[in-house]
Design a protein around this motif. Structure first.
Motif, PDB file in Angstrom:
ATOM      1  N   MET A  12       0.820  -1.210   0.000  1.00 41.35           N
ATOM      2  CA  MET A  12       0.000   0.000   0.000  1.00 41.35           C
ATOM      3  C   MET A  12       0.853   1.259   0.000  1.00 41.35           C
ATOM      4  O   MET A  12       0.538   2.221  -0.688  1.00 41.35           O
ATOM      5  CB  MET A  12      -0.965  -0.002   1.188  1.00 41.35           C
ATOM      6  N   THR A  13       1.934   1.285   0.757  1.00 40.90           N
ATOM      7  CA  THR A  13       2.802   2.458   0.778  1.00 40.90           C
ATOM      8  C   THR A  13       3.343   2.735  -0.613  1.00 40.90           C
ATOM      9  O   THR A  13       3.339   3.869  -1.089  1.00 40.90           O
ATOM     10  CB  THR A  13       3.960   2.259   1.783  1.00 40.90           C
ATOM     11  N   SER A  14       3.792   1.699  -1.277  1.00 43.98           N
ATOM     12  CA  SER A  14       4.311   1.841  -2.636  1.00 43.98           C
ATOM     13  C   SER A  14       3.237   2.357  -3.587  1.00 43.98           C
ATOM     14  O   SER A  14       3.476   3.245  -4.398  1.00 43.98           O
ATOM     15  CB  SER A  14       4.833   0.487  -3.114  1.00 43.98           C
ATOM     16  N   LEU A  15       2.041   1.804  -3.474  1.00 40.49           N
ATOM     17  CA  LEU A  15       0.947   2.201  -4.354  1.00 40.49           C
ATOM     18  C   LEU A  15       0.543   3.654  -4.117  1.00 40.49           C
ATOM     19  O   LEU A  15       0.397   4.433  -5.054  1.00 40.49           O
ATOM     20  CB  LEU A  15      -0.251   1.272  -4.140  1.00 40.49           C
ATOM     21  N   ILE A  16       0.409   4.033  -2.851  1.00 41.68           N
ATOM     22  CA  ILE A  16      -0.011   5.393  -2.518  1.00 41.68           C
ATOM     23  C   ILE A  16       1.060   6.418  -2.878  1.00 41.68           C
ATOM     24  O   ILE A  16       0.772   7.471  -3.448  1.00 41.68           O
ATOM     25  CB  ILE A  16      -0.383   5.484  -1.025  1.00 41.68           C
ATOM     26  N   GLN A  17       2.315   6.107  -2.550  1.00 42.19           N
ATOM     27  CA  GLN A  17       3.400   7.064  -2.778  1.00 42.19           C
ATOM     28  C   GLN A  17       4.022   6.958  -4.169  1.00 42.19           C
ATOM     29  O   GLN A  17       4.904   7.745  -4.502  1.00 42.19           O
ATOM     30  CB  GLN A  17       4.490   6.878  -1.724  1.00 42.19           C
ATOM     31  N   ARG A  18       3.569   5.978  -4.941  1.00 38.27           N
ATOM     32  CA  ARG A  18       4.131   5.751  -6.270  1.00 38.27           C
ATOM     33  C   ARG A  18       5.643   5.570  -6.200  1.00 38.27           C
ATOM     34  O   ARG A  18       6.409   6.192  -6.925  1.00 38.27           O
ATOM     35  CB  ARG A  18       3.767   6.869  -7.227  1.00 38.27           C
ATOM     36  N   SER A  19       6.048   4.700  -5.277  1.00 39.01           N
ATOM     37  CA  SER A  19       7.466   4.439  -5.052  1.00 39.01           C
ATOM     38  C   SER A  19       7.726   2.946  -5.147  1.00 39.01           C
ATOM     39  O   SER A  19       6.797   2.143  -5.152  1.00 39.01           O
ATOM     40  CB  SER A  19       7.881   4.957  -3.674  1.00 39.01           C
ATOM     41  N   ARG A  79       0.494  -1.058 -11.797  1.00 34.79           N
ATOM     42  CA  ARG A  79      -0.260   0.069 -11.241  1.00 34.79           C
ATOM     43  C   ARG A  79      -0.981   0.817 -12.366  1.00 34.79           C
ATOM     44  O   ARG A  79      -2.122   1.227 -12.219  1.00 34.79           O
ATOM     45  CB  ARG A  79       0.670   1.011 -10.482  1.00 34.79           C
ATOM     46  N   GLU A  80      -0.310   0.966 -13.490  1.00 32.15           N
ATOM     47  CA  GLU A  80      -0.921   1.676 -14.616  1.00 32.15           C
ATOM     48  C   GLU A  80      -2.190   0.972 -15.096  1.00 32.15           C
ATOM     49  O   GLU A  80      -3.201   1.622 -15.378  1.00 32.15           O
ATOM     50  CB  GLU A  80       0.083   1.811 -15.768  1.00 32.15           C
TER      51      GLU A  80
END
Length: 132
Positions: free
Chosen positions: A25-32, A51-52
């Motif tokens: 979730m952190t990666s998805l939210i922060q786009r990292s 994600r795209e």
């Protein structure tokens, strides 16, 4: 789902049972880039989606809401569990609140890591619970 500490120690963050979605979730939210690792301890089938591709879906907003809700509830349950001072209580909470397939099928070292105890402490806690 686990993280690797600076000292190389694996720390289990979440357990998933089917049907489920494994996402950082952190990666998805922060786009990292994700800082978590995923390991299957039993055979599984699934799909990998970028994600795209998710963002292009007409169901993206609903999916994100469900994922965030489930992630929040999981994190809240984990925080409550970690506030229990003794391994026996943590394990009892774990066994009562997680999917029975996870409780029965997860290797002890993963459960111990998740509970924040050593495998030996987990073994003693289980023994004490069985004795009561």
């Amino acid at each position: 789902v686990y993280d690797i500490e600076a000292d190389g120690r694996q720390v289990n963050l979440r357990f998933l049972a089917p049907p489920n979605v494994a996402v950082s979730m952190t990666s998805l939210i922060q786009r990292s880039a994700a800082q978590e690792w995923l390991e299957a301890v039993t055979p599984l089938e699934g799909y990998r989606v970028s994600r795209e591709d998710l963002e292009r879906s007409e169901h993206y907003e609903r999916l994100m809401r469900v994922l965030v809700e489930q992630h929040y509830l999981s994190m809240e349950r984990r925080v409550r569990m970690l506030q229990i001072p003794f391994a026996r209580g943590r394990y009892a909470f774990f066994a009562a609140h997680l999917d029975p397939a996870i409780v029965a099928g997860m290797p002890d070292y993963h459960v111990a890591s998740y509970l924040g105890v050593t495998p030996e402490t987990l073994s003693r806690a289980r023994r004490k619970l069985r004795a009561t």
